[in-house]
Design an enzyme around this catalytic site. Structure first.
Site, PDB file in Angstrom:
ATOM      1  N   ARG B  67       0.812  -1.214   0.000  1.00 20.48           N
ATOM      2  CA  ARG B  67       0.000   0.000   0.000  1.00 20.48           C
ATOM      3  C   ARG B  67       0.850   1.271   0.000  1.00 20.48           C
ATOM      4  O   ARG B  67       0.577   2.196  -0.759  1.00 20.48           O
ATOM      5  CB  ARG B  67      -0.993  -0.029   1.154  1.00 20.48           C
ATOM      6  CG  ARG B  67      -0.465   0.460   2.466  1.00 20.48           C
ATOM      7  CD  ARG B  67      -1.546   0.505   3.494  1.00 20.48           C
ATOM      8  NE  ARG B  67      -2.230  -0.788   3.603  1.00 20.48           N
ATOM      9  CZ  ARG B  67      -3.457  -0.947   4.066  1.00 20.48           C
ATOM     10  NH1 ARG B  67      -4.162   0.096   4.439  1.00 20.48           N
ATOM     11  NH2 ARG B  67      -3.997  -2.126   4.170  1.00 20.48           N
ATOM     12  N   THR B  68       1.868   1.326   0.792  1.00 20.59           N
ATOM     13  CA  THR B  68       2.661   2.559   0.844  1.00 20.59           C
ATOM     14  C   THR B  68       3.314   2.810  -0.510  1.00 20.59           C
ATOM     15  O   THR B  68       3.258   3.913  -1.053  1.00 20.59           O
ATOM     16  CB  THR B  68       3.736   2.479   1.943  1.00 20.59           C
ATOM     17  OG1 THR B  68       3.086   2.198   3.176  1.00 20.59           O
ATOM     18  CG2 THR B  68       4.495   3.772   2.072  1.00 20.59           C
ATOM     19  N   LYS B  95      29.944  -8.268   2.116  1.00 21.76           N
ATOM     20  CA  LYS B  95      30.093  -9.076   0.902  1.00 21.76           C
ATOM     21  C   LYS B  95      29.182  -8.596  -0.219  1.00 21.76           C
ATOM     22  O   LYS B  95      29.567  -8.513  -1.364  1.00 21.76           O
ATOM     23  CB  LYS B  95      29.773 -10.539   1.202  1.00 21.76           C
ATOM     24  CG  LYS B  95      30.884 -11.258   1.932  1.00 21.76           C
ATOM     25  CD  LYS B  95      30.419 -12.675   2.282  1.00 21.76           C
ATOM     26  CE  LYS B  95      31.134 -13.186   3.505  1.00 21.76           C
ATOM     27  NZ  LYS B  95      30.382 -14.220   4.203  1.00 21.76           N
ATOM     28  N   ARG B 117      12.360   2.844   1.631  1.00 17.99           N
ATOM     29  CA  ARG B 117      11.943   2.082   2.823  1.00 17.99           C
ATOM     30  C   ARG B 117      13.007   1.040   3.116  1.00 17.99           C
ATOM     31  O   ARG B 117      13.496   0.372   2.201  1.00 17.99           O
ATOM     32  CB  ARG B 117      10.601   1.399   2.598  1.00 17.99           C
ATOM     33  CG  ARG B 117      10.325   0.380   3.718  1.00 17.99           C
ATOM     34  CD  ARG B 117       8.938  -0.127   3.728  1.00 17.99           C
ATOM     35  NE  ARG B 117       8.003   0.921   4.144  1.00 17.99           N
ATOM     36  CZ  ARG B 117       6.729   0.671   4.423  1.00 17.99           C
ATOM     37  NH1 ARG B 117       6.242  -0.548   4.329  1.00 17.99           N
ATOM     38  NH2 ARG B 117       5.929   1.654   4.792  1.00 17.99           N
ATOM     39  N   HIS B 147       8.282   7.160  10.112  1.00 11.90           N
ATOM     40  CA  HIS B 147       7.458   6.963   8.918  1.00 11.90           C
ATOM     41  C   HIS B 147       6.651   8.249   8.764  1.00 11.90           C
ATOM     42  O   HIS B 147       5.456   8.291   9.018  1.00 11.90           O
ATOM     43  CB  HIS B 147       6.552   5.737   9.113  1.00 11.90           C
ATOM     44  CG  HIS B 147       5.882   5.269   7.861  1.00 11.90           C
ATOM     45  ND1 HIS B 147       5.951   5.955   6.667  1.00 11.90           N
ATOM     46  CD2 HIS B 147       5.122   4.177   7.620  1.00 11.90           C
ATOM     47  CE1 HIS B 147       5.264   5.292   5.749  1.00 11.90           C
ATOM     48  NE2 HIS B 147       4.742   4.215   6.298  1.00 11.90           N
TER      49      HIS B 147
END
Lengths: 428, 319
Positions: B67-68, B95, B117, B147
């Site tokens: 959704r975001t 690595k 994100r 957020h």
């Protein structure tokens, strides 16, 4: 250390806490030893005369914990690179924890490390042996053989020994042969994946936290075992006020236990993490301001008797990561003296106290003959200018690790010369 | 350095949106007002404004999200930007390619904005410190830290229903400890003038120093939501039970699940919010989620307008 010039260090302020000397006087060195203090011996004809007027002459520093990264992590640093940094910081003796790769858990490894140090290094290096094989916390190492191969003590390094019976046996066995044990007392379950002190900063930044209880629970268990086994024990890098109180109580009861603190824990607190400053990512984490207060008080009243650099050099990539993924540790060899003496400027300690905490104090803990300026002692000397300022920069640091939260800070007490075994190994 | 130094340019214009912390009230209000002007967009026939024409927005999601990411994509497209979605997996060891390597590789393709994100707290901040000055960063969630667009859409939704912030009582319920949403909500509510900010949950899920952020903690839902105007529920991650933070779903729902019965303790006109995705029957009863007090779907709609507003605001600073 080949040739041994005759050296006269003239007109300095000589500060030797072990011998309770603080006086303007001269020091004479020949055949790698200190041969006289004060009056020049008859017929002494110095090859080198150092004018130490306006400077302080003290024993070469003893760093109770510094990692050279060799063997195993030579991409970060080597014995050669880091001992060069050490002498620039006035350090002449280094105690190395056993968490090299491979681990120092056999006499062969202990001897190899010392041999490499002898070949490439500039300072004396004494290893600690591992308390358990591979630092796994399961099986005891051949401690007697390790001690006979030059290890000045046994340590669990940063690997917790979760099985309390193994820890008890390790202490009992070590104490049989009067081998000191160096403990990082931490409860691994409470530490978890924590990276900062549990408090304001962990709340604000949402970073996984290490509660104070991770240290106090570990220290409580280990103190109980130290007391009942009669082991000679040393607690490494205490970070919390409560753990200090527990230590002081045990010392009052006569338990044979000492402790050290890192130079950075004395100057920084959790708040210095600021906005995810990975240079402040250390283990144990920087704690609250009241903890820092307690650590400083413990130096004043003698509960803690050594300040160490806990030097952990890293390449830049180790810190250019999200905080919780960055590698912990500070490059600290070159700031040990200045950070310790800053406590004198801040009226926390006398000059003698401060120098004692980085010379005789750690030498006594490690049971080594170093950290003093007695006549006939090996001539390990640090000369510094208490007024001259220097700035910490990537260029000014000799260490391969530029990872220090003190970057760009201005300090006093610049080392001007370092002498090891009668040989001048560094001059500014 | 503080968040102001990195989020604002030297002319005082917002250039990154990483956290609500340290953003002045006026700027937050301006973002809400701008979002207001975008809200009608959804109803128009042509739902595009040319504000970001020719700009490239990269949705860089190192953590899965539907959704975001979708609302950011729609928001950017309605502003006429070109959008690239990258669902990247990240190696946390040396690595693999590091976070900054990944970002600089994409940055080299001349992109204008990253919506990031990541599972680690501080990632968006780290990226913002290392990208070139003309590139903009929006934090779409970093670990447990922040957020901010979620918090702003929550503020927008509160303002739709409640108008004035100053006299409100707001309860945030659930797993505060692991919640970036809760931290950003607390900062936003505080800056907008809400005096009674409450967090509700068992002690295992409340951070130790939450009072210093300006919230008071409650451990019983009944007292925590008493007479509040707004209840903001949080999603409970099921893996929390493995860490022994709560004993069972049943016990949690019994104590902290929002039911119609318990909601009666709040004000009559209380609104119930949830950032989604919901665990029905765990933190919230279906009858509440779908009930008359719920504004959960309005939050989703508002999410697009808020993200358009934030994007327009920070890109505006570059012109």
């Amino acid at each position: 250390m080949s040739d041994h010039p005759k050296i006269a260090i003239k007109s300095g302020r000589l500060v030797d806490p072990k011998n309770q000397i603080d006086a303007a006087t001269d020091l004479f060195i020949a055949e790698s030893n200190i041969i006289a203090i004060g009056e020049m011996p008859d017929g002494f004809d110095p090859d080198i005369t150092i004018d130490a007027s306006e400077k302080i002459v003290c024993p070469g520093l003893v760093d109770l914990r510094a990692r050279m990264r060799e063997p195993g992590l030579e991409k970060k640093a080597t014995i050669k690179s880091e001992t060069l940094a050490a002498v620039k910081g006035g350090i002449t003796t280094i105690i190395c924890p056993p968490d090299t790769k491979p681990v120092i858990d056999t006499p062969a490894m202990a001897q190899m490390l010392q041999q490499r140090a002898w070949q490439t290094g500039r300072t004396f290096i004494h290893p600690l042996g591992a308390l358990t094989q591979g630092l796994k916390g399961e099986k005891l190492t051949d401690m007697w053989a390790l001690a006979n191969s030059g290890c000045v003590g046994m340590s669990n390094a940063l690997s917790p020994i979760t099985n309390s019976l193994v820890m008890r046996r390790a202490m009992q066995y070590a104490s049989t042969f009067d081998i000191p044990v160096f403990l990082h007392s931490q409860d691994p379950w409470l530490t978890g994946n924590g990276v900062v002190h549990e408090g304001f900063v962990s709340t604000e930044l949402g970073l996984p936290s290490v509660p104070e209880a991770a240290e106090t629970v570990g220290v409580a268990r280990d103190l109980a075992l130290i007391e009942t086994t009669g082991a000679t024990a040393h607690l490494c890098q205490l970070s919390s006020g409560r753990a200090i109180s527990m230590l002081a109580e045990a010392q009052d009861k006569g338990v044979k236990v000492t402790a050290d603190v890192t130079a950075h824990h004395l100057h920084l607190s959790e708040h210095d993490v600021g906005l995810f400053n990975t240079l402040c990512h250390v283990q144990p984490p920087l704690r609250g301001k009241q903890d820092r207060r307690a650590l400083r008080d413990a130096l004043k009243n003698g509960v803690i008797t050594a300040i160490c650099s806990d030097h952990q050099p890293h390449g830049n990539d180790a810190k250019l990561l999200p905080f919780s993924e960055s590698e912990p540790g500070i490059s600290g060899l070159e700031t040990l003296l200045s950070l310790t003496l800053k406590l004198v400027e801040e009226n926390e300690l006398s000059l003698t106290q401060a120098i004692g905490l980085i010379t005789a104090g750690p030498a006594d803990i490690a049971g080594i003959d170093a950290g003093h300026l007695s006549v006939n002692a090996r001539a390990d000397v640090c000369i510094f200018d208490p007024v001259q300022e220097w700035v910490v920069t990537s260029d000014s640091l000799v260490s391969r690790g530029k990872n220090t939260p003190f970057m760009n800070q201005r300090f006093k007490n610049k080392v001007t010369a370092t002498i090891i075994g009668g040989e001048i190994v560094y001059t500014a | 350095m503080n968040f102001t130094d990195i989020q604002f340019d030297n002319k005082g214009r917002l250039r990154h949106f990483l956290t609500i912390e340290d953003i002045p009230r006026d700027t937050l209000i301006q973002i809400l007002d701008t979002a207001e002007s975008f809200i009608s967009f959804g109803q128009r026939e042509i739902r595009k404004a040319p504000l970001l024409r020719g700009k490239t927005v990269v949705n860089l999601f190192f953590e899965p999200s539907t959704r975001t990411r979708t609302t950011f994509e729609i928001a950017a497209k309605r502003l006429s930007a070109d959008v690239i979605n990258l669902d990247a997996k990240r190696m946390s060891t040396i690595k693999g390619e590091t976070l900054l390597d990944t970002v600089s590789t994409i940055e080299a393709m001349k992109t204008d904005m990253f919506v990031v994100r990541d599972a680690a707290s501080g990632s968006a901040f780290l990226i913002a410190q290392h990208v070139s000055p003309e590139v903009r960063i929006i934090n779409a969630g970093d670990g447990r830290h922040a957020h901010p667009t979620q918090a702003m859409l929550d503020m927008f939704t509160i303002r739709q229903y409640k108008k004035e912030f100053a006299d409100l009582s707001v309860a945030i319920v659930g797993d505060i400890l692991h919640s970036r949403v809760a931290r950003s909500q607390i900062h936003a509510l505080k800056i907008l003038g809400v005096k009674d900010i409450r967090v509700v949950g068992p002690k295992t899920l409340i951070p130790t120093a939450i009072e210093k952020l300006g919230a008071s903690s409650y451990h019983r839902l009944e007292t925590g939501i008493e007479n509040v105007d707004v209840v903001m529920m949080l999603r409970l991650q099921l893996e929390r039970m493995e860490g022994q933070l709560i004993p069972s779903e049943q016990e949690y729902f019994h104590l902290y699940g929002l039911t119609e019965e318990k909601l009666k303790l709040a004000k009559d006109d209380v609104i119930v919010m949830h950032p989604g995705p919901m665990n029905r029957g765990l933190e919230i009863a279906s009858s509440v989620a779908d009930g008359e007090h719920s504004v959960i779907l309005a939050q989703v709609t508002n999410g697009i307008a808020i993200r358009m507003s934030v994007m327009a605001t920070i890109m505006g600073g570059s012109r």
